[in-house]
Design a protein around this motif. Structure first.
Motif, PDB file in Angstrom:
ATOM      1  N   TYR A  73      -1.744  44.794  50.799  1.00 42.14           N
ATOM      2  CA  TYR A  73      -0.959  46.018  50.748  1.00 42.14           C
ATOM      3  C   TYR A  73      -1.579  46.747  49.411  1.00 42.14           C
ATOM      4  N   ILE A  74      -2.195  45.845  48.523  1.00 37.25           N
ATOM      5  CA  ILE A  74      -2.835  46.495  47.576  1.00 37.25           C
ATOM      6  C   ILE A  74      -4.059  46.959  47.989  1.00 37.25           C
ATOM      7  N   ARG A  75      -4.820  46.557  49.028  1.00 39.12           N
ATOM      8  CA  ARG A  75      -6.083  46.958  49.520  1.00 39.12           C
ATOM      9  C   ARG A  75      -5.716  48.317  50.158  1.00 39.12           C
ATOM     10  N   THR A  76      -4.593  48.370  50.809  1.00 37.02           N
ATOM     11  CA  THR A  76      -4.054  49.623  51.557  1.00 37.02           C
ATOM     12  C   THR A  76      -3.750  50.760  50.280  1.00 37.02           C
ATOM     13  N   ALA A  77      -3.089  50.249  49.420  1.00 36.24           N
ATOM     14  CA  ALA A  77      -2.848  51.225  48.450  1.00 36.24           C
ATOM     15  C   ALA A  77      -4.066  52.000  47.827  1.00 36.24           C
ATOM     16  N   ARG A  78      -4.939  51.180  47.463  1.00 41.76           N
ATOM     17  CA  ARG A  78      -6.306  51.572  46.836  1.00 41.76           C
ATOM     18  C   ARG A  78      -7.109  52.451  47.902  1.00 41.76           C
ATOM     19  N   LYS A  93      -5.782  54.392  50.142  1.00 44.61           N
ATOM     20  CA  LYS A  93      -5.049  55.569  50.225  1.00 44.61           C
ATOM     21  C   LYS A  93      -5.180  56.213  49.081  1.00 44.61           C
ATOM     22  N   VAL A 127      -4.286  55.762  45.769  1.00 42.47           N
ATOM     23  CA  VAL A 127      -3.248  55.598  44.755  1.00 42.47           C
ATOM     24  C   VAL A 127      -3.825  55.259  43.394  1.00 42.47           C
ATOM     25  N   LYS A 138      -1.378  53.145  38.618  1.00 40.92           N
ATOM     26  CA  LYS A 138       0.140  53.002  39.424  1.00 40.92           C
ATOM     27  C   LYS A 138      -0.071  51.844  40.215  1.00 40.92           C
ATOM     28  N   ILE A 139      -1.165  51.517  40.860  1.00 37.53           N
ATOM     29  CA  ILE A 139      -1.301  49.905  41.616  1.00 37.53           C
ATOM     30  C   ILE A 139      -1.134  48.781  40.635  1.00 37.53           C
ATOM     31  N   HIS A 141       2.750  48.230  41.480  1.00 34.99           N
ATOM     32  CA  HIS A 141       2.858  47.185  42.755  1.00 34.99           C
ATOM     33  C   HIS A 141       2.245  45.692  42.154  1.00 34.99           C
TER      34      HIS A 141
END
Lengths: 606, 309
Positions: B207-212, B214, B216, B220-221, B225
């Motif tokens: 989910y961190i990789r996803t956020a990156r 995307k 974000v 904020k990451i 998160h």
């Protein structure tokens, strides 16, 4: 769930920080109470009518009857006034002066040998809550302090009063007159009345068991009242304007800071926050003497640091073949020889370092004799030196040689190595402390140099007291401080039944040993014992001293008692104590007494 | 909350009470078996006076009777009795006085350990294998392996005695600074390491990789998160940490002469002040038991995967 976690965590942190912040803000917040933390100390010290001092840590009790500590005595001496007090005369000499009493009257001897004293109280004496102080308060306080029920450490200070412990002959005949009867005339009676145990307390005040732990219930009658006590931090005394002698009390406020850390005391002294400290780190003493020649004070304190043998310890070689009187006399001779192997000058100069005085008698320096001279100078009846042996530096070698010669009579001596080969192993017991350990190590090494093994064993304080009292040791560290200036306080502790008879005289195997002699016929007593028991000799002479009313004869008896005590070799005095403290040079009018009590009421700063 | 969880909590509370009872019993009898006594002093009181004192404190009765009386007073009245050495003071008052200082010390130490531990751990994770990470790891290893009394003694020696920057004792607010630091270093180091490894773990999650991916923003990451989720193991460490701080303060209060409950505890033993020994032991034991209990329960609440049996 994650939200919950976050909230918990955040809450923990906020609480933590809030509490943390709290700790730094409490100090200023507390300044309205007299018990402030260090920050407020500096301005307080700068004013001339308030003084900050540190004499010890939190006192166990400030009930004058229960107190048995020197620091507690200093505090209570400021808070209470007895019939008599320690004071300075115009020349600065210490005297015992009347306090609540108008005068310290002479006693009247009764037909049965008892002596009655009648005291009149001053007019207008008040308690700090405004009530009148009466003679009845004194009578109540004395009876309470002496009573078995209270069980105070210093209850025995009333031993001289008729009817001790529970039928004390002290009565208030009216509100201003106190009548007390003693078993016999006592040379140090006035001094006893200046002792905290003799201070008055009021019945309704002490009915509350916790009265002496809180300023609001601490009702006293002295120069000061207690206005603040933050436990483990500071006790504040404020001048009592209703005190009869308030005109002569110059110091308005005294803050007694509570600490038992000598390093901490010293740093507060150095930065000027505390103007008197009653302890300094031992390893700093040589430097302090140089840096603060006028502020580093060494005063004599009436007390002896000594080594105590258990008289029942068998120290003869297995094949000595000696029994009975011969064996006992041999042991005494051996112990007295070993005494000479110790270099007391080395101990005081290199180890203790506090200006202590090498000791050669048990009754210490500072005790006066019948003619006003020093008792210890007349002890031992020797020419050329004081006490029972010569402890000067020059005499050490000769002492050592003499000791070796004596020991050779009983033990095998190897001339080639200079060692005794069959001396039984000894154990030196001391209570855990660096200072006592260093002295123990020296004593042990001094004996090791002639082939005698003395192992060291340390015990925690309370265990140590128990072991020593029960006689479960061979050689132990010991010390005794006077409670009043009379040699009897050093001599009566060695009677058979005394709770302080650590040497076990007349106890255990020694109970039946008949090896002690006492001849008092030249003093007019029908006492001439040859080879009697301890009870037949020492206990008898102490009894005679306690009932003797002839001062000269009484002191001669005390010298004889000490002769008998020292002949056993069980008591090995090392040095006489001193009281070391640092006093800022801006303080004037301060004095202390030989018991170590410090007096600030007449102080001024400037 | 499931009934299973409730059952578990009740069981743990019962265990805690049992533990405290065992502590009381063992302390009571061991304490009385140690040589010496509260009425021993250099200037001995008469035997009659000693008897009177023993009667006053109920010590003239058989030991078992005293034990049951003590238990009864504790359970029914929460009465710890009077201190023998500090005459006129109640044990509970001495404990409260000591607790004021000790709580201050302990809470500050815990807060510092948490705040600095988390921050340093996060920094180390984000700068993995960098200079900062290496320095932090060396220091934390040192702090974990050095006992607090060694750190404390060193601090007194250097900062108080040699340099004179801080008072050598903890009787004032300023004097509490060094003991707080000495006490907090070891738990802080533990928290740092916990945060670092758990943060590294989280940073590698999908989910961190996803956020990156995307887009974000990195800040904020990290705060939104990564950090939040990497604190779970830290929470479970809070209980044991508080227990460590309670026991650690016993030593630290001696080293820095802090007038807290730990010091009262030690001086009560040297003075054979039986009621005070019992009172301080019970309070300290209870604190530790409660902290472990809370930590265990929290553990379960935080991470439902943990099997309670």
């Amino acid at each position: 769930m994650k939200k919950l976690i976050c909230m918990v965590l955040a809450l923990a942190m906020v609480l933590g920080l809030a509490a943390c912040g709290g700790s730094t803000t409490t100090a200023p917040a507390a300044t309205n109470a007299p018990a402030a933390a260090g920050e407020t100390a500096a301005p307080a010290a700068a004013t001339s009518d308030s003084i900050n001092v540190c004499i010890a840590s939190e006192p166990d009790t400030l009930d004058p009857a229960l107190n048995s500590a020197v620091d507690g005595a200093t505090l209570t001496s400021h808070l209470f006034a007895g019939l008599a007090k320690w004071a300075q005369d115009a020349d600065g000499n210490l005297i015992i002066a009347p306090d609540c009493a108008t005068e310290l009257t002479e006693g009247v001897e009764n037909e049965d040998g008892t002596v009655t004293y009648t005291y009149t109280l001053r007019d207008g004496l008040k308690w700090s809550d405004g009530q009148d102080l009466t003679a009845g308060d004194f009578a109540f306080a004395w009876k309470r302090a002496a009573s078995t029920a209270l069980g105070a450490d210093y209850g025995y200070m009333f031993e001289v009063v008729k009817g001790y412990p529970d039928e004390l002959a002290v009565e208030a005949t009216d509100d201003k007159t106190l009548v007390v009867t003693l078993n016999n005339a006592v040379a140090y009676w006035n001094e006893l009345m200046a002792f905290p145990a003799y201070f008055p307390v009021r019945e309704d005040v002490v009915a509350n068991e916790g009265w002496a732990t809180d300023p609001s219930t601490y009702i006293s009658n002295g120069a000061y009242t207690m206005t603040g006590w933050t436990h483990n931090s500071v006790i504040t005394l404020t001048k009592n304007d209703d005190f009869y002698d308030a005109a002569n009390v110059t110091m308005k406020e005294i803050n007694f800071y509570l600490s038992d850390d000598a390093n901490n005391m010293l740093s507060n002294f150095k930065n000027g926050e505390w103007l008197l400290i009653d302890d300094v780190p031992t390893n700093e003493i040589p430097a302090l003497k140089e840096q603060y020649p006028d502020e580093f004070k060494v005063e004599g304190q009436i007390g002896t640091y000594y080594v105590c043998w258990n008289i029942n310890e068998d120290i003869l070689p297995a094949d000595s073949g000696l029994t009975g009187v011969e064996a006992e006399n041999a042991k005494a001779e051996i112990r007295n020889a070993i005494t000479l192997l110790y270099d007391r000058n080395y101990i005081v100069e290199e180890i203790a370092q506090g200006g202590q005085v090498p000791a050669s008698s048990f009754v210490p320096m500072g005790m006066t004799d019948a003619d006003g001279s020093q008792f210890y100078k007349n002890a031992g009846h020797n020419d050329g030196f004081d006490g029972y042996y010569d402890v000067s530096e020059d005499a050490y070698e000769a002492n050592y040689e003499a000791a070796i010669e004596t020991l050779k009579k009983y033990y095998t001596y190897d001339e080639s190595t200079g060692m005794f080969t069959n001396f039984p192993t000894l154990t030196y017991l001391y209570n855990t402390s660096e200072g006592h350990k260093a002295i123990g190590e020296y004593l042990s090494s001094a004996l090791a140099s002639v082939g005698i093994t003395m192992n060291l064993e340390n015990q925690e304080w309370n265990t140590f007291l128990n072991t020593r009292k029960n006689g479960d040791y061979s050689v132990a560290r010991n010390g005794w401080l006077a409670d009043y200036n009379d040699p009897i306080s050093f001599l009566d502790m060695w009677v058979t039944g005394s709770g302080n008879n650590d040497a076990q005289f007349g106890k255990g195997a020694n109970k039946d040993v008949k090896a002690y002699s006492l001849d008092l016929s030249d003093l007019g007593y029908d006492v001439n014992v040859v080879n009697g028991t301890w009870a037949e000799t020492y206990d008898v002479i102490i009894g005679l001293i306690k009932s003797c009313t002839d001062t000269a004869k009484r002191y001669e008896l005390m010298h004889r008692a000490e002769d008998l005590l020292m002949s056993t070799g069980c008591i090995v005095p090392l040095y006489f104590y001193t009281d070391i403290y640092m006093l800022d040079s801006s303080v004037h009018g301060f004095f202390s007494n030989p018991l170590g009590y410090k007096y600030f009421m007449n102080c001024t700063i400037g | 909350m499931s009934s299973k969880t409730l059952k578990y909590i009740l069981k743990r509370i019962a265990m805690a009470i049992l533990t405290i009872w065992i502590v009381i019993t063992v302390t009571f009898f061991v304490m009385r078996a140690v040589p010496g006594g509260p009425f021993l002093s250099e200037k001995a009181v008469s035997e009659a006076a000693q008897k009177a004192l023993e009667a006053k404190y109920g010590m003239d009765k058989p030991l078992m009777v005293q034990y049951f009386t003590y238990l009864k007073d504790i359970v029914t009245k929460f009465d710890f009795g009077p201190s023998i050495k500090l005459r006129g003071r109640m044990v509970i008052d001495v404990i409260i006085d000591g607790m004021r200082t000790s709580v201050k010390l302990g809470v500050c130490a815990a807060a510092i350990a948490l705040v600095f531990g988390v921050v340093l751990g996060a920094v180390a994770a984000l700068r993995r294998n960098g200079f900062a990470d290496k320095v932090i790891m060396v220091l934390t290893t040192a702090f974990i392996s050095m006992p607090s009394f060694i750190i404390g003694s060193l601090m007194v020696l250097i900062l108080s005695v040699k340099l004179g920057w801080f008072p050598a004792n903890g009787e004032t607010a300023k004097g509490l600074i060094l003991p707080v630091i000495a006490l907090s270093l070891s738990p802080m180091a533990n928290i740092t390491r916990l945060t670092r490894s758990s943060m590294l773990d989280v940073l590698g999650q999908d989910y961190i990789r996803t956020a990156r991916a995307k887009g974000v923003p990195p800040m904020k990451i990290i705060f939104g998160h990564a950090l939040k989720n990497s604190l779970i193991p830290v929470i479970t460490y809070v209980g044991p940490m508080l227990a460590y701080i309670v026991t650690g303060s016993l030593v630290i209060e001696q080293v820095f002469a802090v007038p807290g409950i730990g010091r009262a505890f030690v001086s009560s033993i040297t003075g054979r002040d039986y009621p005070l020994i019992m009172g301080t032991t019970i309070v300290l034991a209870t604190l530790i038991v409660i902290m472990n209990l809370v930590s265990d329960i929290l553990y379960k609440l935080v991470d439902p995967r943990i099997n309670l049996e």
